[in-house]
Write a protein that holds these residues in place. Sequence first.
Motif, PDB file in Angstrom:
ATOM      1  N   VAL A  42      37.649  37.869  39.890  1.00  8.88           N
ATOM      2  CA  VAL A  42      37.600  38.948  38.893  1.00  8.88           C
ATOM      3  C   VAL A  42      37.305  40.250  39.612  1.00  8.88           C
ATOM      4  N   LYS A  57      40.690  42.422  35.960  1.00 10.80           N
ATOM      5  CA  LYS A  57      41.779  41.448  35.972  1.00 10.80           C
ATOM      6  C   LYS A  57      41.416  40.278  36.874  1.00 10.80           C
ATOM      7  N   ILE A  58      42.109  39.159  36.660  1.00  9.39           N
ATOM      8  CA  ILE A  58      41.845  37.953  37.435  1.00  9.39           C
ATOM      9  C   ILE A  58      42.965  37.745  38.452  1.00  9.39           C
ATOM     10  N   TYR A  73      48.408  37.937  40.423  1.00 11.01           N
ATOM     11  CA  TYR A  73      47.486  37.790  39.298  1.00 11.01           C
ATOM     12  C   TYR A  73      47.586  36.390  38.708  1.00 11.01           C
ATOM     13  N   SER A  77      46.290  36.364  33.097  1.00 15.41           N
ATOM     14  CA  SER A  77      45.692  37.703  33.162  1.00 15.41           C
ATOM     15  C   SER A  77      46.786  38.734  33.412  1.00 15.41           C
ATOM     16  N   LYS A  79      48.387  41.991  34.251  1.00 14.89           N
ATOM     17  CA  LYS A  79      47.938  43.143  35.026  1.00 14.89           C
ATOM     18  C   LYS A  79      48.215  44.472  34.328  1.00 14.89           C
ATOM     19  N   ASP A  85      39.862  41.011  31.498  1.00  7.70           N
ATOM     20  CA  ASP A  85      39.694  39.576  31.650  1.00  7.70           C
ATOM     21  C   ASP A  85      38.645  39.328  32.730  1.00  7.70           C
ATOM     22  N   SER A  86      37.721  38.419  32.474  1.00 11.09           N
ATOM     23  CA  SER A  86      36.629  38.191  33.432  1.00 11.09           C
ATOM     24  C   SER A  86      36.051  36.794  33.259  1.00 11.09           C
ATOM     25  N   SER A 101      37.750  37.525  27.512  1.00 17.47           N
ATOM     26  CA  SER A 101      38.646  38.667  27.351  1.00 17.47           C
ATOM     27  C   SER A 101      38.332  39.379  26.042  1.00 17.47           C
TER      28      SER A 101
END
Length: 291
Positions: A42, A57-58, A73, A77, A79, A85-86, A101
């Motif tokens: 993350v 983002k992931i 990505y 998630s 981009k 998102d985490s 999210s």
Amino acid sequence: MMFFKVILLQSLITLFGDGTLSTDKVDYGIAFTPDENVAYVVRHDGKWGSRENPPSKIHRYVKKDENWINSGYADFSDKDSPWSDSDVFISQNGEKAFFVSNRPYSGKKGNRDPDIWMVKKDGNSWGEPTPLDIINSDGYEASPVTDGDGNVYFTSIREEGPGLGDIYVSMITKDGRYSKPKLLEGKVNSPHGEWNLIISLQGDWMIFESSGRPEGLSPYGDLYFSKKDKFGMWSSPVHIDRINTTGSDLNPRIIYESKIIVWASSKELGHTGSNFYSLNFEELGFEISQD
């Protein structure tokens, strides 16, 4: 002697994934597949501790010849979306991913509050993410993780909780659904804030972040350890002074095969970056099950 021991342990702490997983951006959440060959990170491009940051983002990394290679990505998630998102986590069998999210969806109970989502493996990729309605509330949800049986532990801000944030569990049922969440019993929750956690495979110990406790080194959050007794009660948390700093220390992960704990830290108060660090978890000084 105590001072010498702390200094020695701090020297054993290693920057994890230097230049790959740990960058000059804000890296503050990580998850690993069971074979330890894929990592999800993350990250955002802002400043740690700021309330005005771009969406998190992931990112997905693949391990090759002991090096971490960025493969883009995560499937779940986007981009280009404006949503964050985490708090990513991969289940112990590798078949489910959980994340948090603030993206909208039909029936969402809160406005822009973050909720917990789950996505199942579909061949070599991930399927379509779905919100966990039985777990989500009109408040704040974060840090979903699972034990070896698939029960989901997470943190939330709810009226029935004693603190700013508290730890709950939703048990998996025989038909694969999740039960209504319950507040963990015992002394782990407090009038302070309980946040990002990792639970053991047997569900008998956890490491979590807490803020506002009197022994804490940081106003943002330190890491603590708690064990569950045979009656299902969680013990008074123990401050992990061997790894905590004056910055934020959060999002712990255990890599069992490598026998290390990995966590995110901003290292010192006022620092605007965050990276990952690791330590052999036997150095933590706790008697913990490793399976």
